[in-house]
Design a protein around this motif. Structure first.
Motif, PDB file in Angstrom:
ATOM      1  N   SER A  27      92.769  17.242  68.412  1.00 29.09           N
ATOM      2  CA  SER A  27      92.263  16.347  67.365  1.00 29.09           C
ATOM      3  C   SER A  27      91.392  15.232  67.949  1.00 29.09           C
ATOM      4  O   SER A  27      90.565  14.670  67.245  1.00 29.09           O
ATOM      5  CB  SER A  27      93.417  15.764  66.564  1.00 29.09           C
ATOM      6  N   PHE A  28      91.581  14.926  69.215  1.00 27.89           N
ATOM      7  CA  PHE A  28      90.761  13.910  69.877  1.00 27.89           C
ATOM      8  C   PHE A  28      89.574  14.509  70.624  1.00 27.89           C
ATOM      9  O   PHE A  28      88.816  13.779  71.269  1.00 27.89           O
ATOM     10  CB  PHE A  28      91.603  13.091  70.862  1.00 27.89           C
ATOM     11  N   SER A  29      89.392  15.825  70.572  1.00 22.65           N
ATOM     12  CA  SER A  29      88.338  16.464  71.365  1.00 22.65           C
ATOM     13  C   SER A  29      86.937  16.019  70.945  1.00 22.65           C
ATOM     14  O   SER A  29      86.037  15.965  71.780  1.00 22.65           O
ATOM     15  CB  SER A  29      88.456  17.982  71.284  1.00 22.65           C
ATOM     16  N   GLY A  30      86.740  15.689  69.671  1.00 21.24           N
ATOM     17  CA  GLY A  30      85.433  15.214  69.233  1.00 21.24           C
ATOM     18  C   GLY A  30      85.061  13.886  69.878  1.00 21.24           C
ATOM     19  O   GLY A  30      83.912  13.671  70.283  1.00 21.24           O
ATOM     20  N   VAL A  31      86.037  13.011  69.985  1.00 29.32           N
ATOM     21  CA  VAL A  31      85.809  11.706  70.609  1.00 29.32           C
ATOM     22  C   VAL A  31      85.650  11.869  72.113  1.00 29.32           C
ATOM     23  O   VAL A  31      84.708  11.335  72.717  1.00 29.32           O
ATOM     24  CB  VAL A  31      86.985  10.745  70.297  1.00 29.32           C
ATOM     25  N   ILE A  32      86.550  12.599  72.724  1.00 31.56           N
ATOM     26  CA  ILE A  32      86.537  12.774  74.173  1.00 31.56           C
ATOM     27  C   ILE A  32      85.298  13.554  74.607  1.00 31.56           C
ATOM     28  O   ILE A  32      84.763  13.321  75.693  1.00 31.56           O
ATOM     29  CB  ILE A  32      87.829  13.481  74.637  1.00 31.56           C
ATOM     30  N   ALA A  38      83.138  13.184  83.966  1.00 31.33           N
ATOM     31  CA  ALA A  38      84.192  12.798  84.910  1.00 31.33           C
ATOM     32  C   ALA A  38      85.374  12.166  84.168  1.00 31.33           C
ATOM     33  O   ALA A  38      86.537  12.414  84.508  1.00 31.33           O
ATOM     34  CB  ALA A  38      83.641  11.836  85.957  1.00 31.33           C
ATOM     35  N   LEU A  39      85.087  11.378  83.157  1.00 31.35           N
ATOM     36  CA  LEU A  39      86.148  10.767  82.364  1.00 31.35           C
ATOM     37  C   LEU A  39      86.886  11.830  81.542  1.00 31.35           C
ATOM     38  O   LEU A  39      88.115  11.780  81.412  1.00 31.35           O
ATOM     39  CB  LEU A  39      85.559   9.694  81.455  1.00 31.35           C
ATOM     40  N   GLN A  40      86.136  12.804  81.024  1.00 34.29           N
ATOM     41  CA  GLN A  40      86.763  13.922  80.318  1.00 34.29           C
ATOM     42  C   GLN A  40      87.707  14.676  81.246  1.00 34.29           C
ATOM     43  O   GLN A  40      88.820  15.043  80.845  1.00 34.29           O
ATOM     44  CB  GLN A  40      85.701  14.903  79.807  1.00 34.29           C
ATOM     45  N   LEU A  41      87.266  14.899  82.468  1.00 39.61           N
ATOM     46  CA  LEU A  41      88.091  15.609  83.449  1.00 39.61           C
ATOM     47  C   LEU A  41      89.407  14.880  83.686  1.00 39.61           C
ATOM     48  O   LEU A  41      90.476  15.492  83.661  1.00 39.61           O
ATOM     49  CB  LEU A  41      87.326  15.753  84.770  1.00 39.61           C
ATOM     50  N   ILE A  42      89.330  13.568  83.849  1.00 44.42           N
ATOM     51  CA  ILE A  42      90.541  12.776  84.087  1.00 44.42           C
ATOM     52  C   ILE A  42      91.475  12.844  82.877  1.00 44.42           C
ATOM     53  O   ILE A  42      92.680  13.060  83.029  1.00 44.42           O
ATOM     54  CB  ILE A  42      90.169  11.313  84.415  1.00 44.42           C
ATOM     55  N   VAL A  43      90.915  12.680  81.673  1.00 47.56           N
ATOM     56  CA  VAL A  43      91.735  12.689  80.463  1.00 47.56           C
ATOM     57  C   VAL A  43      92.433  14.039  80.300  1.00 47.56           C
ATOM     58  O   VAL A  43      93.635  14.104  80.038  1.00 47.56           O
ATOM     59  CB  VAL A  43      90.882  12.366  79.218  1.00 47.56           C
TER      60      VAL A  43
END
Length: 68
Positions: A27-32, A38-43
């Motif tokens: 549900s948060f994939s649109g925001v992420i 690199a931030l996506q990878l960490i999350v």
């Protein structure tokens, strides 16, 4: 040793936890998805590891019947 109801019930709880976690993260994939890669990878790495934390007490309960 006779099988107990805890193991099948525990497996359903594990599957439910995974389903809830997947829906929550998706549900948060649109925001992420708009963030830097690199931030996506960490999350997603953290999200992929965090869901395992509640499994230890659940697996212990499935084996012994005690939460601690």
């Amino acid at each position: 040793m006779t099988p107990t109801w805890r193991k099948p019930f525990g497996m359903f709880v594990i599957l439910a936890l995974i389903l809830v976690w997947v829906v929550l993260i998706a549900s948060f994939s649109g925001v992420i998805g708009g963030w830097h890669w690199a931030l996506q990878l960490i999350v997603y790495l953290v999200a992929g590891i965090v869901w395992i934390a509640p499994l230890k007490p659940l697996l212990r309960w499935m084996e012994t019947g005690a939460w601690r």
